[in-house]
Design an enzyme around this catalytic site. Sequence first.
Site, PDB file in Angstrom:
ATOM      1  N   GLU A 285       0.875  -1.169   0.000  1.00  0.00           N
ATOM      2  CA  GLU A 285       0.000   0.000   0.000  1.00  0.00           C
ATOM      3  C   GLU A 285       0.911   1.217   0.000  1.00  0.00           C
ATOM      4  O   GLU A 285       1.693   1.413   0.917  1.00  0.00           O
ATOM      5  CB  GLU A 285      -0.907  -0.024   1.233  1.00  0.00           C
ATOM      6  CG  GLU A 285      -2.135   0.884   1.111  1.00  0.00           C
ATOM      7  CD  GLU A 285      -1.844   2.334   1.419  1.00  0.00           C
ATOM      8  OE1 GLU A 285      -1.648   3.111   0.452  1.00  0.00           O
ATOM      9  OE2 GLU A 285      -1.795   2.680   2.590  1.00  0.00           O
ATOM     10  N   CYS A 319      -2.710   8.319   4.032  1.00  0.00           N
ATOM     11  CA  CYS A 319      -2.666   8.092   2.588  1.00  0.00           C
ATOM     12  C   CYS A 319      -4.031   8.332   1.962  1.00  0.00           C
ATOM     13  O   CYS A 319      -4.146   8.537   0.754  1.00  0.00           O
ATOM     14  CB  CYS A 319      -2.161   6.687   2.278  1.00  0.00           C
ATOM     15  SG  CYS A 319      -3.032   5.393   3.160  1.00  0.00           S
TER      16      CYS A 319
END
Length: 513
Positions: A285, A319
């Site tokens: 990720e 994020c």
Amino acid sequence: MIPYKHEPLTDFSKSSNIAAYQSALKKIQSQLGRDYPLVIGNKKIMTEEKIISRNPADKREVIGLTSKANKELAEKAVQTAAETFESWRKAEPEARADILLKASAIIRRRKHEFSALLTKEAGKPWSEADADTAEAIDFLEYYARQMIQLKNGMPVKSRPGELNRYSYIPLGVGIVLSPWNFPFAIMAGTTAAAIVAGNTVVLKPASAAPVVAAKFVEVMEEAGLPAGVLNYLPGSGTDIGDYLVDHPQTRFISFTGSRDVGLRIFERASKVNEGQIWLKRVIAEMGGKDTIIVDKEADLELAAQSIVKSAFGFSGQKCSACSRAVIVEDVYDHVLQRAAELTKELSVGNPADNPFMGPVIDQSAFDKVMSYIQLGKTEGRMITGGEGDSSHGYFIQPTIVADVDPQSRLMQEEIFGPIVAFSKAKNFHEALEIANNTEYGLTGAVITNSRENMERARKDFHVGNLYFNRGCTGAVVGYQPFGGFNMSGTDSKAGGPDYLQLHMQAKTVSEML
């Protein structure tokens, strides 16, 4: 087994919860400055060289010191994990799941203590820290139950005189490289998923927040995890990171972090090293450049509130944070003005005092964000913020930059700080084009009352997590499986029904009767 239920967040409007959190902060304060060893198998190893974890809100305050691993100790950790795998892979899935459930119960009883540590070590205000701890509990609970569902594999057909079974077996030694922005939830989730699937782990936590990981390792040991299944190995990426990724006995790498580091890991993991007999799996990720679109047919107060909360929660260090607001021109000025008003009301300060926003994580992050603020003054119109102070801690005022070109650096590059760029679109179609014009594809949100535009976005907004009429942060385990497209990573969908299979391989067994 009791069905999975999302861990509730703490209501800090209640005086009893405020008092409990303040008590937890005092307890953590009394524990600051301790030394934490490496954990390799059943050995606790102290090294001369240390990683010093500091409070980003008060850089004079040392949270703790962790021993720092070198390549020799990294080799020892991998060998220990490889040896332990031979027994751990044969442990009953129920027994592995029970350890996760026990660990979640321990953490739940000490919830405020862990959250208070996050307030100190990661600079998280109370609600952000509480959500981090709740998510860690959720991951443990959810993956334990998922493993029970998967333990017998999947049904396949058998013909007369034939018996076929399709089951999952663990991969082997996994390297977990966890981030500093969710140093408890993501660290615990990625580690627990690998372990409950039957793998052994070498955990290298982020150097900016290694103490909470040390505490988690202690919890897993208390919950009954056998020695050698989870090996705790703080160290620098240059010293041991590449070594662990390259090691021929490493079977998979679970990484959460920046795009550039993720690409480096992906490239290195693709090479077959001497003695290696498999293709390594990478679960990654890698960040985002996330957009909230506001349509002309929208609840404009909801739009402004969603942008501000998504952009500035935990100082934009998510994020999934909203770093781009793309507004249809009919309502652009209204939403911008209201977002600016809301932003100016936000409190910034020491997270122990529970403001809305605390510091960024360290000097490097402070310098990077401030450089983007300077860039913003040339690429757009500064509306709010634009100021920072790193004399005591790493504090930056929440910043809105308006009238930014969609192709500008401010609209294209991941900043990871409290800055949101506003861009104007002629219509919803153009807004969607702008939202898709980055190399990332993690989260996005659309504020609209138009069912037609919702359906268009559902098909064409290319992100792994799309939200309608809410902010673009705050995915809940088991409810909104999380992971993105393109340079946002491998779309691993953490907290979802497919995640554990990434840590296993399928085996078909056929018997003629």
